[in-house]
Write an enzyme that holds these catalytic residues in place. Structure first.
Site, short mmCIF file in Angstrom:
data_model
loop_
_atom_site.label_atom_id
_atom_site.label_comp_id
_atom_site.label_asym_id
_atom_site.label_seq_id
_atom_site.Cartn_x
_atom_site.Cartn_y
_atom_site.Cartn_z
N SER A 64 32.33 70.51 62.28
CA SER A 64 31.25 70.55 63.27
C SER A 64 31.78 70.85 64.67
CB SER A 64 30.49 69.22 63.30
OG SER A 64 29.89 68.95 62.07
N1 SAH Z 1 31.82 65.83 59.37
C1 SAH Z 1 32.38 67.08 58.90
C2 SAH Z 1 31.31 68.15 58.77
C3 SAH Z 1 31.45 68.89 57.50
S1 SAH Z 1 30.15 70.01 57.10
C4 SAH Z 1 33.52 67.54 59.80
O1 SAH Z 1 33.61 67.06 60.94
O2 SAH Z 1 34.34 68.36 59.37
C5 SAH Z 1 29.13 69.04 56.03
C6 SAH Z 1 29.78 68.43 54.82
O3 SAH Z 1 28.77 67.81 54.04
C7 SAH Z 1 30.47 69.45 53.88
O4 SAH Z 1 31.79 69.05 53.67
C8 SAH Z 1 29.65 69.36 52.60
O5 SAH Z 1 30.41 69.56 51.41
C9 SAH Z 1 29.10 67.95 52.67
N2 SAH Z 1 27.90 67.72 51.86
C10 SAH Z 1 26.89 68.57 51.60
N3 SAH Z 1 25.96 67.98 50.82
C11 SAH Z 1 26.40 66.70 50.57
C12 SAH Z 1 25.88 65.58 49.84
N4 SAH Z 1 24.74 65.66 49.17
N5 SAH Z 1 26.60 64.44 49.82
C13 SAH Z 1 27.79 64.34 50.51
N6 SAH Z 1 28.33 65.36 51.22
C14 SAH Z 1 27.64 66.53 51.27
#
Ligand code: SAH
Length: 213
Positions: A64
């Site tokens: 993010s």
């Molecule tokens: N907080 C992270 C943002 C990652 S993007 C950072 O700072 O890097 C969002 C993440 O949510 C991805 O890794 C994706 O695989 C995860 N995601 C998507 N759907 C999900 C679900 N149902 N349960 C858990 N994680 C999920």
């Protein structure tokens, strides 16, 4: 894994940018000033680590944007010692910010590749969540509920009911809600049955996915 004088200088400028964009919490700004974000990114993007933008990580996901991480953390309204649930571990950068605030973090990721990678990586930097969970964020983590805060870092097409149910009274759920574009939404639990809803503008996230595990 190197963190140089140059990286530290770039972080300082990033912190100034976030302050200009309205982030006020000294602790959150200090966390961003401390965490070597470049180490959370794939080598191809390291040069951009301290630009206020989202970037690709593994498995078609993104780390993010720093402003988004700071804003969501501010909206959580957590303090030292609080028990926090994070949905979407991804690179672990947001997890690291929560840990810098000395909270107890439970983090859920549904992408196995990312789950394994980040579970191995974060402790190398000294960041130790209470638990890494490979699973589906839509159901939250009933076994450890209630939480002092729940943060969702992927775009949710709707608000999963279990997440509201797993909030302590007084606690916030910070969740971007929507399909192509999301509205940053905060639900504050007022009582067993009442929630207050507030909205904080448009953001763009990768989707919170259903039905894979
Ligand atoms: N907080 C992270 C943002 C990652 S993007 C950072 O700072 O890097 C969002 C993440 O949510 C991805 O890794 C994706 O695989 C995860 N995601 C998507 N759907 C999900 C679900 N149902 N349960 C858990 N994680 C999920």
């Amino acid at each position: 894994m190197k963190d140089t004088f140059t990286h530290r200088g770039m972080r300082k400028r990033l912190v100034e940018t976030l302050q200009k964009k309205g982030i006020k919490s000294k602790q959150i700004l200090e966390a961003i000033n401390t965490i070597p974000r470049h180490l959370f990114m794939d080598s191809g993007f390291i040069d951009h680590a301290y630009v206020d933008k989202a970037f690709p990580i593994a498995a078609d996901q993104t780390i993010s944007q720093p402003y988004t991480v700071a804003r969501q953390t501010e909206l959580l309204g957590i303090t030292k010692g609080d028990k926090v649930l994070e949905i979407g571990t991804g690179s672990g950068y947001q997890t690291a910010v929560l840990l810098e605030l000395e909270t107890q973090v439970y983090t859920i990721e549904r992408q196995n590749e990312l789950f394994k990678k980040t579970k191995r990586f974060l402790p190398k930097l000294g960041y130790r969540p209470k638990r890494f969970i490979f699973g589906d964020g839509y159901i939250g983590l009933e076994a450890e509920a209630p939480f002092d805060g729940i943060i969702v870092t992927a775009g949710a097409p709707y608000v999963p009911k279990p997440l509201l149910a797993q909030l302590k009274i007084g606690a916030n759920l910070v969740i971007p809600v929507g399909d192509a574009v999301q509205i940053m939404t905060v639900f504050t639990r007022k009582s067993e049955t009442e929630f207050e809803k507030n909205e904080y503008g448009e953001f763009r996230f990768v989707p919170l996915l259903e039905d894979k595990n």
